[in-house]
Design an enzyme around this catalytic site. Structure first.
Site, PDB file in Angstrom:
ATOM      1  N   GLY A  14       0.822  -1.212   0.000  1.00 19.74           N
ATOM      2  CA  GLY A  14       0.000   0.000   0.000  1.00 19.74           C
ATOM      3  C   GLY A  14       0.853   1.257   0.000  1.00 19.74           C
ATOM      4  O   GLY A  14       1.881   1.315   0.667  1.00 19.74           O
ATOM      5  N   ARG A  75       0.659  -5.061  -5.304  1.00 16.97           N
ATOM      6  CA  ARG A  75       0.839  -6.260  -4.486  1.00 16.97           C
ATOM      7  C   ARG A  75       0.942  -7.403  -5.488  1.00 16.97           C
ATOM      8  O   ARG A  75       0.107  -7.532  -6.369  1.00 16.97           O
ATOM      9  CB  ARG A  75      -0.358  -6.466  -3.556  1.00 16.97           C
ATOM     10  CG  ARG A  75      -0.663  -5.240  -2.663  1.00 16.97           C
ATOM     11  CD  ARG A  75      -1.688  -5.600  -1.598  1.00 16.97           C
ATOM     12  NE  ARG A  75      -2.395  -4.433  -1.062  1.00 16.97           N
ATOM     13  CZ  ARG A  75      -1.986  -3.714  -0.032  1.00 16.97           C
ATOM     14  NH1 ARG A  75      -0.864  -3.999   0.571  1.00 16.97           N
ATOM     15  NH2 ARG A  75      -2.707  -2.694   0.409  1.00 16.97           N
ATOM     16  N   ASP A 106       4.892  -4.857   5.876  1.00 17.41           N
ATOM     17  CA  ASP A 106       5.454  -6.153   6.265  1.00 17.41           C
ATOM     18  C   ASP A 106       5.470  -7.163   5.117  1.00 17.41           C
ATOM     19  O   ASP A 106       6.406  -7.960   5.002  1.00 17.41           O
ATOM     20  CB  ASP A 106       4.772  -6.720   7.518  1.00 17.41           C
ATOM     21  CG  ASP A 106       3.279  -6.913   7.337  1.00 17.41           C
ATOM     22  OD1 ASP A 106       2.737  -6.419   6.331  1.00 17.41           O
ATOM     23  OD2 ASP A 106       2.669  -7.555   8.201  1.00 17.41           O
ATOM     24  N   THR A 129       4.380   2.329   5.778  1.00 13.00           N
ATOM     25  CA  THR A 129       2.981   1.905   5.826  1.00 13.00           C
ATOM     26  C   THR A 129       2.233   2.771   6.824  1.00 13.00           C
ATOM     27  O   THR A 129       2.748   3.041   7.916  1.00 13.00           O
ATOM     28  CB  THR A 129       2.813   0.427   6.240  1.00 13.00           C
ATOM     29  OG1 THR A 129       1.436   0.204   6.581  1.00 13.00           O
ATOM     30  CG2 THR A 129       3.667   0.028   7.428  1.00 13.00           C
ATOM     31  N   ASP A 131      -0.110   1.848   8.545  1.00 10.78           N
ATOM     32  CA  ASP A 131      -0.546   1.002   9.674  1.00 10.78           C
ATOM     33  C   ASP A 131       0.411   1.066  10.862  1.00 10.78           C
ATOM     34  O   ASP A 131       0.025   0.752  11.982  1.00 10.78           O
ATOM     35  CB  ASP A 131      -0.679  -0.459   9.229  1.00 10.78           C
ATOM     36  CG  ASP A 131      -1.653  -0.629   8.075  1.00 10.78           C
ATOM     37  OD1 ASP A 131      -2.525   0.249   7.912  1.00 10.78           O
ATOM     38  OD2 ASP A 131      -1.530  -1.616   7.336  1.00 10.78           O
ATOM     39  N   ASP A 133       2.636  -0.949  11.754  1.00  8.50           N
ATOM     40  CA  ASP A 133       2.611  -2.232  12.464  1.00  8.50           C
ATOM     41  C   ASP A 133       3.912  -3.028  12.295  1.00  8.50           C
ATOM     42  O   ASP A 133       3.950  -4.224  12.568  1.00  8.50           O
ATOM     43  CB  ASP A 133       1.420  -3.075  11.957  1.00  8.50           C
ATOM     44  CG  ASP A 133       1.428  -3.257  10.448  1.00  8.50           C
ATOM     45  OD1 ASP A 133       2.259  -2.629   9.762  1.00  8.50           O
ATOM     46  OD2 ASP A 133       0.606  -4.041   9.945  1.00  8.50           O
ATOM     47  N   ARG A 175      -5.373  -2.248   9.100  1.00  2.89           N
ATOM     48  CA  ARG A 175      -5.363  -3.685   8.820  1.00  2.89           C
ATOM     49  C   ARG A 175      -5.663  -4.487  10.095  1.00  2.89           C
ATOM     50  O   ARG A 175      -6.716  -4.277  10.668  1.00  2.89           O
ATOM     51  CB  ARG A 175      -4.037  -4.113   8.200  1.00  2.89           C
ATOM     52  CG  ARG A 175      -4.150  -5.375   7.368  1.00  2.89           C
ATOM     53  CD  ARG A 175      -2.842  -5.717   6.718  1.00  2.89           C
ATOM     54  NE  ARG A 175      -2.587  -4.888   5.546  1.00  2.89           N
ATOM     55  CZ  ARG A 175      -2.985  -5.199   4.316  1.00  2.89           C
ATOM     56  NH1 ARG A 175      -3.629  -6.303   4.098  1.00  2.89           N
ATOM     57  NH2 ARG A 175      -2.723  -4.397   3.311  1.00  2.89           N
ATOM     58  N   GLU A 226     -10.444  -0.878  11.750  1.00  2.00           N
ATOM     59  CA  GLU A 226     -11.069  -1.812  10.805  1.00  2.00           C
ATOM     60  C   GLU A 226     -10.809  -3.268  11.199  1.00  2.00           C
ATOM     61  O   GLU A 226     -11.595  -4.160  10.879  1.00  2.00           O
ATOM     62  CB  GLU A 226     -10.577  -1.569   9.372  1.00  2.00           C
ATOM     63  CG  GLU A 226      -9.083  -1.801   9.189  1.00  2.00           C
ATOM     64  CD  GLU A 226      -8.619  -1.696   7.740  1.00  2.00           C
ATOM     65  OE1 GLU A 226      -9.447  -1.620   6.824  1.00  2.00           O
ATOM     66  OE2 GLU A 226      -7.381  -1.670   7.545  1.00  2.00           O
TER      67      GLU A 226
END
Ligand code: F6P
Length: 323
Positions: A14, A75, A106, A129, A131, A133, A175, A226
């Site tokens: 992303g 992706r 990741d 990202t 996120d 994460d 995510r 989400e």
């Protein structure tokens, strides 16, 4: 060890605001050190199609302030197969590319790990990202911009929530993780924050809303990640069990776009230049990051063996602020 002469840079997964600033930093620092730099378009998918072109200082001009990624991103399912990885390694070797900087999340780092297992190309990951994460770094490129974008939206919605005395359930991205929700929930003064890392109880949410209504607070913002639940489902539940006017809002991809904040531009520039520096020093199979304000590098496999955890004390703090 033979010094490297030619590297490539790609963005994968992303898009995230600040990726362009990082591409710029990789290209310009590599040129500064006398390296040749190639850009690979559309991530691993583009690598397999040989979408590889030389980059110059000019080709990264005027992009530090632009969201998205000039290299585009994708992706790739094919790259998840052993044949795909072999083909990618063969293409990189045919182009004489000795170092590869992968800017992404990741999944992209995992692609780097697979490539490093069968190829001599030196791999350097850069976390990018919204996120946030990825373990091994306090911040990934794009997170700061995304939370500020989401926060601006929440602040606007709060005006309507207050004026119409409504409950708004706002779903943010992230995510499987709650980093975005936790940060924007706390910053936006949300009355409740639901994240996947901490079990939530809708009955307790109802109690909280009733209590605040009785105290004279007639509007509320509930931020949901989400990965925890859907805003629409929470809205339905609340409508069935309360007399309040409830609206659901999914912020969606608007969180990924826009001009990067100063924080993300500086982070991206530091990480991009540091990735090149590590490659030049002979390091490989690493991901660069920023921890406690210092540039760090961890073995790229680290992201597969470690999980980044949210600071649940922030959730407690948000609850304390909502009384
Ligand atoms: O990883 C970034 C992210 O925006 C996640 O927050 C979200 O779950 C996902 O990507 C959405 O992916 P896509 O753009 O493929 O719909």
């Amino acid at each position: 060890m033979k010094p490297i002469q030619r590297i490539a840079v790609m963005t994968s997964g992303g898009d995230a605001p600040g990726m362009n600033a990082c591409i710029r930093a990789v290209v310009r620092s590599a040129l500064y050190h006398g390296l040749e730099v190639y850009g690979i378009r559309r991530g691993f998918a583009g690598l397999l199609r040989e979408e590889i072109e030389p980059m110059t200082s000019l080709s990264v001009g005027g992009i530090i302030n632009r969201g998205g990624t000039i290299l585009r991103t994708a992706r790739s399912e094919e790259f998840k197969t052993p044949e795909g990885v072999r083909k990618g390694a063969e293409i990189l070797s045919r182009y004489g590319i000795e170092g590869l900087v992968i800017i992404g999340g990741d999944g992209s780092m995992r692609g780097g790990v697979e490539l490093s297992r069968i190829s001599n190309v030196r791999i350097m990951g850069v976390p990018g990202t919204i996120d946030n994460d990825i373990p091994g770094t306090d911040y990934a490129i794009g997170f700061d911009t995304a939370i500020n974008t989401a926060l601006e939206a929440i602040d606007r919605v709060r005006d309507t929530a207050y004026s119409h005395e409504r409950v708004f359930v706002i779903e943010v991205m992230g995510r499987h993780k709650g980093f975005i929700a936790l940060e924007v929930g706390l910053a936006g003064g949300a009355e409740a924050i639901l994240i996947p890392e901490v079990p939530y109880d809708l009955a307790a949410l109802l109690d909280m809303l009733h209590r605040s209504y009785e105290r004279g607070k007639h509007s509320s913002i509930i931020v949901v990640a989400e990965g925890a639940c859907r805003a629409e489902d929470v809205k339905k539940f609340l409508q069935e069990h309360t007399p309040y006017h409830v609206r659901a809002l999914v912020l969606g991809h608007m969180q990924r776009g826009g001009s990067p904040t100063a924080f993300d531009r500086v982070l991206a520039t530091q990480l991009g230049a540091y990735a090149v520096e590590r490659l030049l020093k002979g390091h490989t199979n690493e991901m660069v990051g920023m921890e406690g304000g210092r540039l760090v590098a961890v073995p790229i496999e680290y992201i597969q063996t470690t999980t980044k955890t949210v600071d649940v004390r922030k959730l407690e703090l948000a609850a304390m602020m909502a009384i």
